[in-house]
Design an enzyme around this catalytic site. Structure first.
Site, short mmCIF file in Angstrom:
data_model
loop_
_atom_site.label_atom_id
_atom_site.label_comp_id
_atom_site.label_asym_id
_atom_site.label_seq_id
_atom_site.Cartn_x
_atom_site.Cartn_y
_atom_site.Cartn_z
N CYS A 22 51.35 -4.51 40.90
CA CYS A 22 51.98 -4.03 39.68
C CYS A 22 52.27 -2.55 39.77
O CYS A 22 51.54 -1.81 40.41
CB CYS A 22 51.06 -4.21 38.50
N ARG A 55 56.41 -2.38 45.99
CA ARG A 55 55.04 -2.89 45.95
C ARG A 55 55.00 -4.41 45.74
O ARG A 55 53.95 -5.02 45.89
CB ARG A 55 54.29 -2.22 44.80
N TRP A 110 52.83 -8.22 39.18
CA TRP A 110 52.53 -9.16 40.26
C TRP A 110 51.38 -10.01 39.72
O TRP A 110 50.25 -9.54 39.61
CB TRP A 110 52.15 -8.41 41.53
N ASN A 116 47.50 -2.71 35.37
CA ASN A 116 47.47 -3.09 36.78
C ASN A 116 46.02 -3.40 37.12
O ASN A 116 45.14 -2.61 36.80
CB ASN A 116 47.97 -1.89 37.60
N GLY A 117 45.77 -4.57 37.74
CA GLY A 117 44.41 -4.91 38.13
C GLY A 117 43.95 -6.20 37.46
O GLY A 117 44.75 -7.01 37.02
N GLU A 149 49.44 -10.75 64.82
CA GLU A 149 50.32 -9.92 63.99
C GLU A 149 51.76 -10.46 64.01
O GLU A 149 52.43 -10.49 62.98
CB GLU A 149 50.26 -8.46 64.49
N LYS A 158 53.69 -11.65 60.69
CA LYS A 158 54.99 -11.09 60.29
C LYS A 158 55.99 -12.21 60.01
O LYS A 158 56.72 -12.19 59.04
CB LYS A 158 55.49 -10.19 61.42
N GLU A 200 55.07 -14.03 56.76
CA GLU A 200 55.28 -13.20 55.58
C GLU A 200 56.72 -13.21 55.11
O GLU A 200 56.99 -13.32 53.92
CB GLU A 200 54.92 -11.74 55.88
N HIS A 230 41.09 -25.22 73.44
CA HIS A 230 39.98 -25.65 72.58
C HIS A 230 40.47 -26.21 71.25
O HIS A 230 39.71 -26.26 70.29
CB HIS A 230 39.02 -24.48 72.35
N LYS A 256 52.77 -5.09 48.03
CA LYS A 256 52.33 -3.98 48.86
C LYS A 256 51.26 -3.25 48.05
O LYS A 256 51.23 -3.35 46.84
CB LYS A 256 53.51 -3.06 49.12
#
Ligand code: HGA
Length: 607
Positions: free
Chosen positions: A2, A27, A74, A98-99, A479, A483, A486, A502, A602
């Site tokens: 947010c 964000r 968000w 926010n939170g 990574e 990516k 995402e 395995h 973000k």
């Protein structure tokens, strides 16, 4: 996450608030809203989805008022729709938050018993009702806001305006950041300095537990007990950057292409290029005297930390425990005040990472932080900061910050090796010379774009992808998979190449592309054997290697993406580039929202 904006101004504020919210778009968010106070009282416009929807609402039905608050949400509690979008109202009170209010269920039950109806599913609405109830009981707006904030548990940043109060915003912080911006006869509030950049670069950050009374010509900050406190006025560095896509289609593309420059800026901070030395730094602890180092972070920053572990152990013989920050506090690892910890976070606000930092501090450990935002909470709560000089990273999927985190970790590992007596002056010079070359190699890696676009066309049609790597290429494989997940929403997994047999080998068939990250390094031959296992089962291999590796692999691949022969130390920084480009181009072909992928945020300020 947010974004919060507040303005006590002299001009109509709704368009200014929307402009500031646009600067917080990076964000990640799913709905947005603005509320203003005018002679007619409180009014708001809210919309699901992007800010353009809110702008349409405001164009059809403008808001008057020279004071107001705005929010990009968000969702954590309740679906992302207009009803749950902030600001939330109760009587004469409007709140953005926010939170997470952790005790919201208990507060909601209490407020319901007192006759308050809830219009939304959010945890935030309890704040509006608490303040409103305080005012109904005779408290002033400021007193009611303070009393309400004292009831809240959890992490929050809050801004409140009141009908009939055209010169008052009350703000509070316990977790997610809030900055007050100083104007001329105007005052601003924002989740970060980027939001306030068009208005002012002079900012004062609230500290945890602070709350503030903000008026056009003055503001006061109080601690949790209501005692006035002074907080430093700073010149925000971020304002200098133009947050603009330039000629690129997306911020992510721009940020990938900025890497040669930002890696070079970052390395220059740590290395004395001409002397071939790592600079003596004002380190928060002495690498020579610690027995262990704990590294903790989330997401991409965590994977940088895993590469860092290989480096610290290899070049400095320093044992490293690496943990995902959201797990670190719960596994009850024995911590010693003799040891040190490094936390990595682009924003410096990641809630899980911050909580781990505080956990280590309680154990008496010395704390260092690798952050991109020097004014951030993690930076401020550390004993010392190792900055990445990446500039603001706007794309939600981290790229240039990762490359800079690797650059810092490599420099620190060499420094640790020197002070621990593992690396002599000659070896230091050799490694520093390798690091100095990193920007040039990264630049060369960017030139593989045509080939990568071809591979991206293949990937854009598949549903699953496997990434493999060994040694430092293992975290890179993870990574690369992260990516791709995402931003293209294709299911991808990154595995240590040796782990294939395995379990994951059962997934291999002709529909499963396998991306193998394998430069010609100390484990190359072993990885080639793993590729043989894939090939024997009909898997399609996309090999990302260097010139030597391409020559020696001797295996049929769907495509071999050839990077320059980079020295071992910097290879992870270079090999990151094709992985980023591959994810980026696949996402573009799939038509996803590359810079703000669905469900992602973000600066993740909730745990
Ligand atoms: N819990 C609130 C705010 C969410 C948030 O801060 N996200 O970053 C909600 O769900 O509306």
């Amino acid at each position: 996450m947010c974004g919060i904006v507040g303005i006590v101004g002299t001009r109509p504020v709704a368009p200014l608030i929307v402009d500031a919210l646009k600067r917080l778009e990076y964000r990640g968010y799913d709905s947005a809203g603005v509320a203003t106070v005018s002679d007619a009282g409180l009014d708001r416009r809210r919309a699901e989805g992007k800010l353009v929807n809110l702008e349409k609402r405001l164009a059809d039905s403008p808001l008057d008022g020279t004071i107001g608050i705005g929010h990009t949400r968000w969702a954590t509690h309740g679906v992302p729709n207009e009803t749950n979008a902030h600001p939330h109202f109760s009587g004469d009170v409007a709140v953005v938050h926010n939170g997470i209010i952790e005790n919201f269920a208990e507060l909601r039950d209490e407020l319901r018993t007192d006759g308050y109806d809830f219009a939304s599913q959010t945890d935030t609405e309890v704040v509006a009702h608490l303040v409103s109830r305080g005012m109904a009981q005779g408290l002033s707006p400021v007193e009611a806001a303070h009393a309400a904030v004292r009831r809240l548990e959890g992490a929050f940043a809050i801004a409140i305006v009141f009908a009939g109060e055209a010169d008052l915003i009350v703000a509070a912080r316990n977790g997610p950041p809030l900055a007050i911006g100083h104007g001329e006869g105007e005052m601003f509030l924002g989740s970060d300095a980027i939001a306030l950049a068009p208005f002012t670069s002079a900012v004062t950050y609230l500290e945890d537990g602070d709350w503030a009374v903000i008026r056009r010509n003055a503001f006061s900050i109080f601690d949790a007990d209501g005692n006035p406190v002074q907080r430093e006025r700073r010149q925000a560095t971020t304002t200098a950057y133009v947050v603009d896509k330039g000629n690129y289609r997306h911020f992510m593309e721009k940020e990938i292409f900025e890497q040669p420059e930002v890696v070079s800026h970052t390395l220059a901070h740590y290395l004395d290029f001409s002397a071939g030395r790592v600079r003596k730094m004002d380190a928060p602890f002495d690498f020579a005297t610690i027995d262990r180092l704990a590294i903790s972070a989330c997401g991409t920053a965590y994977l940088a930390g895993v590469v860092g572990k290989y480096w610290f152990e290899r070049y400095a013989r320093l044992p490293v425990d690496i943990d995902i920050a959201s797990e670190f506090r719960y596994r009850e690892m024995p911590l010693s005040a003799k040891d040190a910890a490094i936390f990595i976070s682009q924003s410096g606000e990641t809630a899980d990472t911050l909580a781990s930092l505080r956990y280590c501090r309680q154990a008496g450990m010395k704390i260092g932080a690798i952050v991109n935002v020097r004014e951030s909470t993690i930076a401020r709560e550390s004993d010392g900061t190792f900055p990445t000089l990446a500039g603001p990273e706007i794309g939600v999927a981290s790229t240039k910050a990762f490359a800079c985190q690797l650059s810092v970790l490599a420099s620190l590992a060499v420094r640790a090796g020197v002070v621990r007596g593992v690396i002599d002056a000659q070896e230091e010079q050799r490694l520093v010379r390798q690091l100095v070359e990193a920007p040039r190699y990264v630049n060369a890696a960017l030139k593989t774009i045509d080939q990568i676009e071809r591979v991206a066309r293949e990937l854009s049609h598949v549903r699953h992808v496997l990434y493999l790597g060994r040694d430092t290429s293992y975290p890179l494989a993870v990574e690369g998979a992260l990516k791709l997940k995402e931003i293209s929403y294709i299911h991808a997994e990154g595995y240590a190449a040796g782990e294939l047999k395995h379990g994951p080998i059962a997934l291999i068939d002709e529909d499963m592309p396998v991306i193998v990250v394998a430069p010609h390094d100390r484990v190359f031959d072993k990885t080639v054997s793993n590729m043989q296992e894939v090939a024997a089962r009909g898997g399609k291999i996309i090999l990302i290697t260097d010139e030597k590796g391409a020559e020696k692999a001797g295996i049929e691949t769907l495509e071999t993406i050839v990077m320059p022969n980079a020295p071992e130390l910097i290879a992870p920084i270079v090999l990151t580039v094709p992985l980023q480009l591959l994810a980026y181009h696949t996402a573009v072909l799939k038509g996803t929202d590359v810079d703000q992928p669905r469900n992602l945020a973000k600066s993740v300020t909730v745990e």
